[in-house]
Design a protein around this motif. Structure first.
Motif, short mmCIF file in Angstrom:
data_model
loop_
_atom_site.label_atom_id
_atom_site.label_comp_id
_atom_site.label_asym_id
_atom_site.label_seq_id
_atom_site.Cartn_x
_atom_site.Cartn_y
_atom_site.Cartn_z
N ARG A 46 5.11 3.04 90.64
CA ARG A 46 5.90 2.76 89.57
C ARG A 46 6.48 1.02 89.30
O ARG A 46 6.87 0.91 88.24
CB ARG A 46 7.03 3.52 89.46
CG ARG A 46 7.23 4.89 90.16
CD ARG A 46 7.96 5.66 90.96
NE ARG A 46 9.79 6.16 90.35
CZ ARG A 46 9.87 6.32 89.25
NH1 ARG A 46 9.52 7.13 88.15
NH2 ARG A 46 11.04 6.29 88.62
N ARG A 47 6.41 0.28 90.68
CA ARG A 47 6.68 -1.05 90.38
C ARG A 47 6.29 -1.62 89.57
O ARG A 47 5.67 -3.09 88.37
CB ARG A 47 6.79 -1.23 91.88
CG ARG A 47 8.06 -1.28 92.11
CD ARG A 47 7.95 -2.10 93.98
NE ARG A 47 7.45 -2.38 94.76
CZ ARG A 47 7.01 -1.35 95.95
NH1 ARG A 47 8.18 -0.42 96.16
NH2 ARG A 47 5.56 -1.23 96.96
N THR A 75 -5.96 1.74 96.58
CA THR A 75 -5.08 1.84 98.24
C THR A 75 -3.99 0.62 97.99
O THR A 75 -3.03 1.11 98.51
CB THR A 75 -6.01 0.69 99.45
OG1 THR A 75 -6.34 -0.28 98.73
CG2 THR A 75 -6.88 1.31 100.05
N SER A 76 -3.81 -0.14 96.77
CA SER A 76 -3.15 -1.32 96.63
C SER A 76 -2.64 -1.20 95.50
O SER A 76 -3.53 -1.88 94.38
CB SER A 76 -2.66 -2.03 97.38
OG SER A 76 -1.65 -3.14 96.31
N ALA A 77 -1.68 -0.42 94.14
CA ALA A 77 -1.96 -0.60 92.75
C ALA A 77 -1.56 -2.67 92.55
O ALA A 77 -1.86 -2.33 91.28
CB ALA A 77 -1.24 0.34 91.95
N MET A 78 -1.25 -2.83 93.22
CA MET A 78 -1.55 -4.23 92.53
C MET A 78 -2.07 -4.88 92.68
O MET A 78 -2.34 -6.20 91.49
CB MET A 78 0.01 -5.13 94.31
CG MET A 78 1.18 -3.76 94.16
SD MET A 78 2.45 -4.06 92.95
CE MET A 78 2.78 -6.45 93.51
N ARG A 79 -3.19 -4.83 93.24
CA ARG A 79 -4.70 -4.83 93.10
C ARG A 79 -4.79 -4.27 91.79
O ARG A 79 -5.65 -3.90 91.39
CB ARG A 79 -5.57 -5.13 94.10
CG ARG A 79 -5.34 -5.14 95.19
CD ARG A 79 -6.50 -5.21 96.33
NE ARG A 79 -6.30 -5.55 97.72
CZ ARG A 79 -5.51 -4.42 98.68
NH1 ARG A 79 -5.68 -3.90 98.03
NH2 ARG A 79 -5.36 -5.08 99.78
N LEU A 80 -4.67 -5.63 90.43
CA LEU A 80 -5.55 -5.10 89.19
C LEU A 80 -6.91 -5.14 89.12
O LEU A 80 -7.58 -5.86 89.84
CB LEU A 80 -4.86 -6.27 88.34
CG LEU A 80 -2.69 -6.29 88.43
CD1 LEU A 80 -2.41 -6.81 86.68
CD2 LEU A 80 -2.92 -4.99 88.62
N ARG A 85 -6.68 5.39 85.21
CA ARG A 85 -5.56 7.16 86.41
C ARG A 85 -4.65 7.11 87.07
O ARG A 85 -3.91 7.85 86.88
CB ARG A 85 -6.97 8.42 86.48
CG ARG A 85 -7.22 9.16 86.64
CD ARG A 85 -7.18 10.25 85.88
NE ARG A 85 -6.97 11.88 86.05
CZ ARG A 85 -8.28 12.40 85.14
NH1 ARG A 85 -8.74 12.02 84.63
NH2 ARG A 85 -7.85 14.17 85.75
N THR A 86 -4.80 6.47 88.19
CA THR A 86 -3.64 6.96 89.10
C THR A 86 -2.41 5.75 88.38
O THR A 86 -1.71 6.66 88.70
CB THR A 86 -3.96 6.13 90.09
OG1 THR A 86 -5.75 5.86 90.40
CG2 THR A 86 -3.26 6.42 91.12
N VAL A 87 -2.61 4.71 87.43
CA VAL A 87 -1.28 4.00 86.86
C VAL A 87 -0.84 5.07 85.77
O VAL A 87 0.50 5.65 85.98
CB VAL A 87 -1.25 2.73 86.78
CG1 VAL A 87 -0.02 2.94 85.75
CG2 VAL A 87 -2.20 1.90 88.16
N ALA A 88 -2.12 6.15 85.28
CA ALA A 88 -1.26 6.58 84.01
C ALA A 88 -0.58 7.48 84.41
O ALA A 88 0.53 8.12 84.41
CB ALA A 88 -2.44 6.67 83.32
#
Length: 810
Positions: free
Chosen positions: A324-325, A360-365, A387-390
């Motif tokens: 979400r961040r 493992t970390s969505a911060m890794r674009l 897919r995970t972010v969406a």
């Protein structure tokens, strides 16, 4: 200083975890499974409570020895294999081997589990160790035993009744049935003609289409108009009633919202990677394994995704918060919904303790890690990340319009439009489909008001034909296997690979096409073992195995129940004659030259066509020709079959003067040089192969023959060869088995000739009234001792052959 030994499956995983744990730990890899069932009959013994006989896997022996040496210097053993049944089984087998070596005395053995390879996850697992889970191990053993029992019993039956080298599997066979049944549906399909009519309307220069929904006061269905004549009559009636104008009878405006799909499971990851990236299931899982185990990014080894063998769609609270961040930072606060989204798996056997496949970390674009990844890794990571972010983003919002346009009082058209007004998750990710999305998405209509008139530009009829169901792609097959609850997502890649390796199916474009062998194997199994390729039975067995893993069922009684009905059925079918077991012959037609019947069937060396039969009254032998790889028993025509008999291509001459020609015969494509023959390889095409390649094949065959030769007899041309099932004698034309107690070096040229003559005489049919004479001649053809030995060995040899059974494969 105390030292702890940690065991994982792969060296890549070991390298990553070693960096997290530091010098107090030594991390070694087992390189996958360390033990397996002995590859012969009796490895699972139903008479001894399904006792299973295991042996060390040869290629992993050195890795087990390295683990054993390290364990001698360690104070404790941590088993950190993957968090599933296979991982649990690897830990159990390794601990059993080390126990047998006496290396676990007074040393604690701890099982640790983590679902992502990050420092925090690994350290948390170390802080919460447990014992090896017996229920998970038992479930894996039961699955392995079932696969073995099916494979080691059905496969030899297929060898005898259909063709050597075939295999059947507990899960592989129902998957083959799906593909073959779809092919039968396609063959049986009869296309139906139907017509649609569309009106092109104009409002102040803005053109749009509307489809006919009502004609002469009746609702228009798919088959309301089934011919060009009807379509023309309808067009004329519509144009006459409209008189150039369509009246807006109603306008229905709505707002439609679409939710994002849940994060990936193993199955949906395989499906989407196939549709979007063109990856096979095997390629997807191999690449995902690399991302899970760790990739070197700027000098640090990092596991980029969570464990990729999962049927859960849930996400950890910390992961959701981080996602979400990221959404707020990358797409703005408006793209973040007020509340997080929580997903629950539809699968009744889903393990919700696991997580979905996620970064493992969505911060890794994706754009940041792409420079450190291979092309396949970068594509798959981006797919998983998006897919995970969406899945945690806001809904997509569409404004939709449906307008009814009337042509007179008895006819009506309908126009639909849809405009995306708030993209929400669609800004990041949209699902792929086996069938196209709604065609009206992003199709705009001009502003319409009830009662206004529009100009009718024209009415256009369009012809259509119904289409058969599509063949399965990897994506649609995986989806269907999951829907039927056949197998488990982690096994889909191996199921598909096995079907292709056995040449039961071919991948043509993106679709699976069953081969003749696949169709006939499926027919044999459905005719004689229908219960064991039944989708419901297979799914029920999977449920039972899941119950074992949860400790709700005992595995030995489960195996006993299966074996009680399965083994008698195998024994019964073993007594069938081949012609009763397999009805694979198809009458193609009649040879226009000889007037003899032409048939297509499957032989020991593949599918072939035959002109005539051995029972022809004129005594002429039948002629044979193998089918090309692109041809099928059930579709080949008379002309295509006749063309196979016109195939000989003359390629030239060998240095010794022998002429070389290539052709397709009963046993497949071959080259003839003089009086000798050599088989062409799978990739050699009869229509394009040239002389240098044939010379290469002849030399390869000669080299292989020399390597297998145990003894030669001067320039007689006779030699003793080491064969697959024992030594034999040949002169290039005739062949005879060497009695097992005879050593090749002790056989004289006269004995070798006698064995060949005896074998040749045994093949000749005995004429009526000449039985005694033939028997006498045959008896004089070989030394008495050799004849007696050959006769004495005949029955035991048959029994020995019957005991040879293949390894089970799923």
């Amino acid at each position: 200083m105390s030292k702890n030994l940690v065991i994982v499956e792969s060296p890549a995983k070991a390298k990553t975890i070693q960096k997290y744990l530091g010098p107090d730990f030594e991390v070694l890899a087992s390189y996958g499974h360390v033990r397996d069932l002995v590859p012969k009959d009796g490895a699972v013994d139903p008479t001894r409570g399904f006792e299973m006989k295991y042996e060390l896997i040869d290629k992993n022996e050195k890795h087990v020895n390295a683990i054993a040496r390290a364990l001698k210097q360690a104070d404790a053993l941590y088993l950190a294999t993957d968090p599933d049944r296979e991982g649990e089984a690897i830990s159990w087998h390794l601990s059993e081997l080390l126990k047998d070596k006496g290396l676990l005395k007074n040393k604690p053995v701890r099982r640790i589990v983590f679902h992502e390879i990050t420092k925090a996850a690994v350290q948390d697992a170390l802080a919460h160790p447990r014992e090896v889970a017996a229920d998970l191990v038992n479930a894996q053993q039961a699955r392995r035993a079932l696969d073995y029992l099916v494979g080691f019993n059905l496969s030899p039956l297929l060898w005898r009744k259909v063709q050597p080298g075939l295999s059947a599997g507990r899960v592989q066979s129902p998957a083959l049935r799906l593909i073959c049944e779809r092919e039968e549906e396609i063959k049986a399909f009869i296309a139906r003609e139907y017509w649609t009519l569309s009106a092109r309307a104009d409002k102040q220069g803005s053109l749009f289409l509307a489809r006919l929904v009502e004609l002469h006061g009746k609702k228009v269905e798919q088959f309301s108009i089934t011919s060009g004549e009807q379509a023309t009559a309808a067009r004329l009636a519509l144009e006459a009633a409209a008189r150039g104008q369509l009246k807006v009878a109603s306008v229905d405006k709505k707002q439609r919202r679409r939710n994002p799909s849940p994060p990936f499971t193993t199955s949906t990851l395989q499906q989407e990677a196939n549709r979007k990236l063109g990856f096979t299931s095997t390629r997807t899982m191999r690449t995902a394994q690399q991302l899970y185990e760790g990739v070197d990014i700027a000098g640090e080894t990092i596991g980029l995704i969570s464990y990729m063998r999962t049927d859960s769609v849930s996400l950890a609270q910390e992961a959701i918060a981080e996602i979400r961040r990221v959404i707020g930072n990358q797409y703005g606060a408006k793209a973040v919904p007020e509340e997080p989204r929580y997903y629950k798996s539809k699968s009744k056997n889903a393990q919700e303790a696991h997580e979905a496949v996620r970064p493992t970390s969505a911060m890794r674009l994706p754009v940041q890690v792409a420079p450190y990844l291979t092309p396949d890794q970068a594509k798959l990571y981006e797919l998983i990340w998006k897919r995970t972010v969406a899945c945690q983003m806001t809904q997509a919002v569409f404004d939709t319009v449906a307008a009814e346009l009337r042509a007179g009082s008895e006819h009506a058209f309908k126009a639909n439009g849809s405009v995306l007004v708030e993209p929400g998750f669609i800004a990041v990710y949209t699902d792929s489909k086996d069938t196209p999305d709604d065609e009206d998405d992003d199709k705009r209509l001009p502003p319409l008001e009830v009662g206004e008139s529009l100009r009718l530009v024209d009415v256009t009829p369009e012809q259509h034909f119904t289409e058969p169901p599509p063949r399965y792609t990897e994506a649609s097959l995986v989806k269907t296997l999951e829907e039927y609850d056949i197998g488990r997502p982690s096994t889909y890649a191996s199921i598909i690979s096995t079907l292709q390796a056995r040449e039961y199916v071919r991948l043509e474009g993106k679709a699976f096409n069953p081969t003749d062998v696949g169709m006939i194997v499926n027919r044999f199994l459905t005719d004689h073992f229908n219960r064991y390729v039944d989708y419901g039975f297979t799914a029920g067995l999977e449920d039972d195995l899941d119950a074992v893993s949860r400790g709700e069922k005992e595995w030995v009684p489960l195996l006993a129940e299966f074996w009680k009905s399965f083994k008698p059925q195998v024994d019964e079918k073993m007594e069938l004659k081949r012609q009763d077991a397999v009805s694979d012959a198809r009458v193609i037609g009649v040879d226009p030259v000889s007037g003899k019947p032409m048939t297509a069937r499957l032989g020991r060396y593949g599918p072939f066509v035959q002109i005539g039969s051995k029972d022809d009254p004129d005594g002429e032998k039948p002629r044979f020709a193998s089918l090309k790889a692109s041809q099928r028993i059930d579709t080949i025509t008379v002309q295509e079959a006749l063309d196979l008999f016109k195939l000989p291509r003359k390629l030239g001459h060998l240095p010794n003067g022998d002429e070389v020609e290539v052709n397709i015969g009963r046993f497949g494509p071959y080259a003839r040089h003089g009086k000798n023959f050599v088989s062409l390889k799978k990739d050699d095409d009869v229509m394009t192969i040239e002389l240098p390649r044939v010379i290469e094949l002849i030399e390869q065959k000669a080299a292989a023959l020399d390597a297998a030769t145990l003894k030669t007899f001067g320039d007689t041309g006779i030699r003793i060869i080491k064969g697959r099932f024992g030594a034999y004698i040949t002169d290039g034309t005739r062949k005879a088995n060497l009695p097992k107690k005879r050593e090749p070096e002790d056989v004289t040229v006269f004995e070798a000739e006698a064995y060949l003559a005896e074998a040749e005489a045994a093949k000749k049919p005995v004429k009526k009234g000449a039985k005694g004479k033939a028997a006498k001649a045959e008896g004089e053809a070989a030394p008495k001792a050799a004849t007696k030995k050959a006769a004495a060995k005949k029955a035991p040899a048959k029994k020995a052959a019957a005991k040879r059974k293949p390894a089970s494969k799923k």
